[in-house]
Design a protein around this motif. Structure first.
Motif: not given
Length: 251
Positions: A224-234
């Motif tokens: 989870w090393y980018t904001v985009d990856l973090i924001c993909q989580r439900e």
């Protein structure tokens, strides 16, 4: 007593730290999902959606507490900053982290009497298992850390809104997308290149705390090393939808 104009920025930081602690306590009551060994190729199980009072009611309650508690703090603590610590060694000794039990007892003793009753009524403390000192310790520590953080070299990356919930009217904090505590491990295991280590995201205190609750430092660095990856989580999407409904009243 309302915070003075000079205290406004510090008050905003204190209010966010208190709100974050209140939310964490209340959402911790939701049923926890047992840990299981991750299956290759599958995403980790999402955290449960926050439950409890309506966000607007929770914001009103948090602001009520924050106003009274902040006004009861010593003036030097209300006006604490990175620069005041550099100019006065005695302040560093008094307000250095971790806070001593003596300091916590002193601060708690001067808080409004109804604060303890309100915390009990909301289930935020449960005497004798927990008390006002145990609840306020992380709040005060987070506040001191927030207002005494030195100006970062990446200040020009600052955003006007939280990169998760998109709220613009709350103080921003910077989140190391690859936590500093695991930098050595990251380089040793070749997870990322060295120039990527100091990337940050600008998050409000509530979202910053949520990110660190959703995964360990090692998991944040690996997955989870980018904001985009973090924001993909439900669970993050549900959290963002919930917390962006919190709007502080104009004072």
């Amino acid at each position: 007593m309302q915070p003075t104009d000079k205290d406004d920025e510090n008050y905003d930081a204190f209010r966010e730290c208190l709100f974050s602690a209140v939310v964490e306590k209340l959402t911790a009551r939701t049923k926890k999902i047992p840990k299981k060994t991750p299956i290759a190729g599958k995403s980790p199980r999402a955290l449960p959606e926050p439950e409890g009072p309506d966000p607007s009611e929770l914001a009103e309650f948090s602001e009520y507490l924050a106003t009274d508690i902040f006004a009861s703090l010593p003036e030097q603590l209300r006006k604490l900053s990175y620069y005041t610590l550099q100019d006065d060694v005695s302040l560093s000794e008094k307000w250095g982290l971790p806070l001593t039990l003596t300091v916590l007892d002193e601060l708690s003793a001067h808080m409004p009497g109804e604060t303890n009753d309100n915390l009990i009524a909301y289930g935020l403390i449960e005497p004798p298992k927990s008390d006002i000192q145990s609840f306020m310790a992380p709040v005060l520590s987070a506040y001191i850390a927030a207002v005494t953080t030195p100006p970062p070299k990446w200040a020009d990356t600052r955003t006007s809104a939280c990169e998760i919930c998109e709220r613009e009217w709350v103080p921003m904090t910077y989140h190391h997308l690859i936590p500093k505590q695991v930098h050595a491990k990251v380089l040793k295991r070749n997870w990322h290149e060295e120039h990527q280590l100091n990337r940050v995201a600008w998050l409000c205190r509530a979202c910053h705390s949520f990110v660190h609750r959703m995964a360990s430092n090692e998991e944040l660095a690996k997955e989870w090393y980018t904001v985009d990856l973090i924001c993909q989580r439900e669970d993050v999407q549900k959290w963002a939808h919930w917390v962006r409904r919190v709007r502080w009243k104009k004072t």
